[in-house]
Design a protein around this motif. Structure first.
Motif, PDB file in Angstrom:
ATOM      1  N   VAL A  30      37.693 -12.567  33.666  1.00 11.09           N
ATOM      2  CA  VAL A  30      37.488 -12.660  32.377  1.00 11.09           C
ATOM      3  C   VAL A  30      38.079 -13.975  31.598  1.00 11.09           C
ATOM      4  CG1 VAL A  30      38.216 -11.242  30.278  1.00 11.09           C
ATOM      5  CG2 VAL A  30      37.001 -10.178  32.138  1.00 11.09           C
ATOM      6  N   LEU A  31      39.264 -14.105  32.054  1.00 11.52           N
ATOM      7  CA  LEU A  31      40.137 -15.264  31.349  1.00 11.52           C
ATOM      8  C   LEU A  31      39.453 -16.560  31.771  1.00 11.52           C
ATOM      9  CD1 LEU A  31      43.903 -13.812  31.473  1.00 11.52           C
ATOM     10  CD2 LEU A  31      42.040 -13.587  29.507  1.00 11.52           C
ATOM     11  N   HIS A  32      39.241 -16.715  33.148  1.00  8.57           N
ATOM     12  CA  HIS A  32      39.019 -18.018  33.439  1.00  8.57           C
ATOM     13  C   HIS A  32      37.442 -18.699  33.046  1.00  8.57           C
ATOM     14  CE1 HIS A  32      38.186 -21.512  36.131  1.00  8.57           C
ATOM     15  NE2 HIS A  32      37.436 -21.153  36.562  1.00  8.57           N
ATOM     16  N   PHE A  33      36.521 -17.585  32.866  1.00  8.76           N
ATOM     17  CA  PHE A  33      35.329 -17.899  32.430  1.00  8.76           C
ATOM     18  C   PHE A  33      35.098 -18.029  30.875  1.00  8.76           C
ATOM     19  CE2 PHE A  33      34.262 -17.129  36.714  1.00  8.76           C
ATOM     20  CZ  PHE A  33      33.625 -18.071  37.166  1.00  8.76           C
ATOM     21  N   PHE A  34      36.003 -17.301  30.155  1.00  4.10           N
ATOM     22  CA  PHE A  34      36.202 -17.282  28.793  1.00  4.10           C
ATOM     23  C   PHE A  34      36.802 -18.633  28.586  1.00  4.10           C
ATOM     24  CE2 PHE A  34      38.514 -17.098  24.811  1.00  4.10           C
ATOM     25  CZ  PHE A  34      37.343 -16.561  23.864  1.00  4.10           C
ATOM     26  N   ALA A 231      35.835  -6.897  25.257  1.00  5.51           N
ATOM     27  CA  ALA A 231      36.146  -6.631  23.982  1.00  5.51           C
ATOM     28  C   ALA A 231      37.551  -6.752  23.827  1.00  5.51           C
ATOM     29  CB  ALA A 231      35.611  -5.658  23.341  1.00  5.51           C
ATOM     30  N   LEU A 232      38.540  -5.995  24.310  1.00  6.95           N
ATOM     31  CA  LEU A 232      39.795  -6.082  24.073  1.00  6.95           C
ATOM     32  C   LEU A 232      40.436  -7.405  24.661  1.00  6.95           C
ATOM     33  CD1 LEU A 232      42.249  -4.588  22.945  1.00  6.95           C
ATOM     34  CD2 LEU A 232      42.558  -3.467  25.243  1.00  6.95           C
ATOM     35  N   PRO A 233      40.441  -7.962  25.886  1.00 10.60           N
ATOM     36  CA  PRO A 233      41.115  -8.986  26.197  1.00 10.60           C
ATOM     37  C   PRO A 233      40.697 -10.405  25.499  1.00 10.60           C
ATOM     38  CG  PRO A 233      39.801  -8.399  28.056  1.00 10.60           C
ATOM     39  CD  PRO A 233      39.739  -7.267  26.974  1.00 10.60           C
ATOM     40  N   VAL A 234      39.124 -10.232  24.991  1.00 11.78           N
ATOM     41  CA  VAL A 234      38.869 -11.532  24.111  1.00 11.78           C
ATOM     42  C   VAL A 234      39.304 -11.292  22.709  1.00 11.78           C
ATOM     43  CG1 VAL A 234      36.662 -12.654  23.095  1.00 11.78           C
ATOM     44  CG2 VAL A 234      36.668 -11.899  25.444  1.00 11.78           C
ATOM     45  N   THR A 238      41.564 -14.098  20.838  1.00 10.30           N
ATOM     46  CA  THR A 238      41.142 -15.140  19.632  1.00 10.30           C
ATOM     47  C   THR A 238      41.355 -14.485  18.510  1.00 10.30           C
ATOM     48  OG1 THR A 238      39.189 -13.235  19.646  1.00 10.30           O
ATOM     49  CG2 THR A 238      38.891 -15.246  20.961  1.00 10.30           C
ATOM     50  N   VAL A 239      41.666 -13.166  18.092  1.00  9.31           N
ATOM     51  CA  VAL A 239      42.036 -12.613  16.776  1.00  9.31           C
ATOM     52  C   VAL A 239      43.538 -12.711  16.555  1.00  9.31           C
ATOM     53  CG1 VAL A 239      41.998 -10.801  15.360  1.00  9.31           C
ATOM     54  CG2 VAL A 239      39.980 -11.351  16.476  1.00  9.31           C
ATOM     55  N   PHE A 240      44.116 -12.216  17.718  1.00  9.57           N
ATOM     56  CA  PHE A 240      45.877 -12.475  17.639  1.00  9.57           C
ATOM     57  C   PHE A 240      46.338 -13.463  18.201  1.00  9.57           C
ATOM     58  CE2 PHE A 240      46.197  -7.252  18.368  1.00  9.57           C
ATOM     59  CZ  PHE A 240      45.482  -7.125  16.881  1.00  9.57           C
ATOM     60  N   GLY A 241      45.672 -14.102  18.903  1.00  7.96           N
ATOM     61  CA  GLY A 241      46.205 -15.586  19.230  1.00  7.96           C
ATOM     62  C   GLY A 241      47.033 -15.564  20.358  1.00  7.96           C
ATOM     63  N   TRP A 242      46.902 -14.429  21.082  1.00  8.70           N
ATOM     64  CA  TRP A 242      47.722 -14.215  22.337  1.00  8.70           C
ATOM     65  C   TRP A 242      47.264 -15.164  23.512  1.00  8.70           C
ATOM     66  CZ3 TRP A 242      48.649  -8.389  23.230  1.00  8.70           C
ATOM     67  CH2 TRP A 242      49.178  -7.900  22.340  1.00  8.70           C
ATOM     68  N   ASP A 243      48.459 -15.829  24.269  1.00  9.62           N
ATOM     69  CA  ASP A 243      48.072 -16.392  25.348  1.00  9.62           C
ATOM     70  C   ASP A 243      47.669 -15.639  26.652  1.00  9.62           C
ATOM     71  OD1 ASP A 243      50.348 -15.670  26.463  1.00  9.62           O
ATOM     72  OD2 ASP A 243      51.300 -17.296  25.835  1.00  9.62           O
ATOM     73  N   PHE A 244      47.273 -16.285  27.882  1.00 12.62           N
ATOM     74  CA  PHE A 244      46.803 -15.445  28.826  1.00 12.62           C
ATOM     75  C   PHE A 244      47.800 -14.584  29.270  1.00 12.62           C
ATOM     76  CE2 PHE A 244      43.384 -19.014  29.616  1.00 12.62           C
ATOM     77  CZ  PHE A 244      42.580 -18.221  28.746  1.00 12.62           C
TER      78      PHE A 244
END
Length: 410
Positions: A30-34, A231-234, A238-244
């Motif tokens: 999820v994170l790598h391909f986003f 939906a939640l990790p993205v 993107t909305v909260f600006g959290w890093d990985f």
């Protein structure tokens, strides 16, 4: 230590090791391909074969388990996960969408072979008269598995930051190879072989109770994954600006807490010494869960701080969902026939995989088109269907059905 306890511990250890890599791999992808610029829908499509082959594997895997024995299907699952990790360890230029989808297909087969084998194996290690013990063992296995899946989410985010995508999958592949070799030596007891040699047509359940419970399970897990998978990790990134690190950490805490509640679910639902939870208890907990996603969605439309609404709401969802999941897992293992147990458990978890497939696809599409609030509304609708489904659970069972008396008390 009795042989049954030793085999239970080996099965649980295998399940733990597999789950750790499965959770980490999910977060890595999820994170790598986003990070590479894939849209939420495109990321969801990377998992489509994982879920499709999970549906197929649970049906066919139950048949194979009845013929081959559960120890063999569990070891096959571990080996296929090693192959899947190896496929993803190729140079970055080879990580095309079809290649990743193929690796996810292998991982989906591996995951559900392992899961079906573990859940079915417990049925055969606990005497049929000890329903309370069976409930506790199923809850402990399921809860500990999900706790480690949460650790896997954190591990996936951490390994991506420290070792990169390729380094992370190589590390996990080597670790799982060691577990697989140990399992080949230690998991010796023949479990789950059917004496009746079932026909392939027997993979479809003929029990109304199992069919109703399977339908409820499909919508229960679709309701979770419609917001949880993509939906939640993205959204958090993107909305909260959290890093990985923070995204992986939150997802990890959620699943760890969810697993911990699953492990103690018998204390919440089983308060009488001589009766076990049945239809009434299952309906109550499903109804409690139904309104939570809708409340979160409404809260996001108010002036309340969005982080508090999302984080607090989803922590509450996790607690109630965990009880539902653990309760359903006990009911299916208890209902399953002892001879050829993997057939009934495999059919049930086929519905579980179908729910994950539907939820995964909707998670990417609904979030990309309408946002997180829409995902939460879809979740509530799915949970309402699950509640209505479990309310159809038959009360009157055949006299030789061990759980019949318990359902009447539920």
């Amino acid at each position: 230590m009795s042989p049954a306890i030793r085999q239970y511990l080996i099965i649980t250890g295998n399940y733990w090791a597999f789950t750790l890599t499965d959770g980490a791999l999910r977060m890595l992808v999820v994170l790598h391909f986003f990070q590479l610029g894939y849209s939420p829908l495109e990321i969801a499509l990377l998992f489509i074969f994982y879920e499709i082959f999970g549906v197929i594997t649970n049906l066919v895997g139950g048949y194979l388990g009845a013929h081959m024995g559960l120890n063999r299907t569990m070891n096959i699952g571990l080996f296929l996960q090693i192959l899947a990790l190896g496929m993803l360890a190729v140079p970055a230029a080879m990580l095309s969408v079809p290649w990743v989808m193929g690796a996810q297909a292998l991982s989906g087969i591996a995951k559900d072979l392992n899961k079906m084998s573990a859940k079915s194996g417990i049925k055969l290690l606990v005497p049929g008269s000890e329903q309370a013990r069976l409930y506790k063992w199923v809850a402990l296995l399921t809860g500990s598995k999900n706790t480690l899946k949460g650790v896997g989410f954190f591990l996936g985010g951490a390994l991506l930051m420290v070792s990169g995508f390729r380094g992370a999958v190589l590390i996990m592949g080597v670790a799982l190879l060691i577990v697989w070799l140990a399992s080949l030596v230690l998991l010796t007891q023949e479990l789950g072989k059917s004496t009746a040699k079932p026909k392939f047509s027997d993979i479809m359940s003929k029990s109304r109770a199992i069919n109703v419970l399977s339908l409820a399970r499909m919508f229960l897990f679709g309701a979770r994954d419609v917001w949880f998978v993509v939906a939640l990790p993205v959204y958090l990134h993107t909305v909260f600006g959290w890093d990985f690190w923070r995204v992986g950490g939150f997802m990890a805490i959620w699943v760890i807490g969810y697993g911990a509640v699953q492990a103690v679910a018998p204390r919440l639902t089983h308060r009488k010494a001589k009766t076990m939870p049945g239809r009434g208890v299952a309906v109550l907990w499903a109804a409690l869960l139904t309104g939570i996603p809708a409340i979160i969605a409404v809260g996001l439309g108010t002036d309340l701080p969005a982080p508090a609404v999302v984080v607090g709401g989803l922590l509450l969802f996790g607690v109630v969902f965990a009880v539902n999941s653990s309760l359903h897992s006990y009911l299916i293992v208890s209902l399953a026939r002892a001879d050829g147990v993997s057939l009934d458990v495999g059919f049930y978890y086929m519905s579980n995989a179908m729910g994950r497939l539907i939820g995964t696809l909707l998670s990417g599409w609904v979030y990309q088109a309408f946002g997180l609030e829409a995902c939460l509304w879809v979740s509530s609708v799915f949970l309402l269907i699950a509640t209505v489904s479990v309310a159809q659970f038959p009360v009157n069972q055949k006299p030789d059905d061990k759980i019949g008396a318990y359902l009447k008390s539920g």
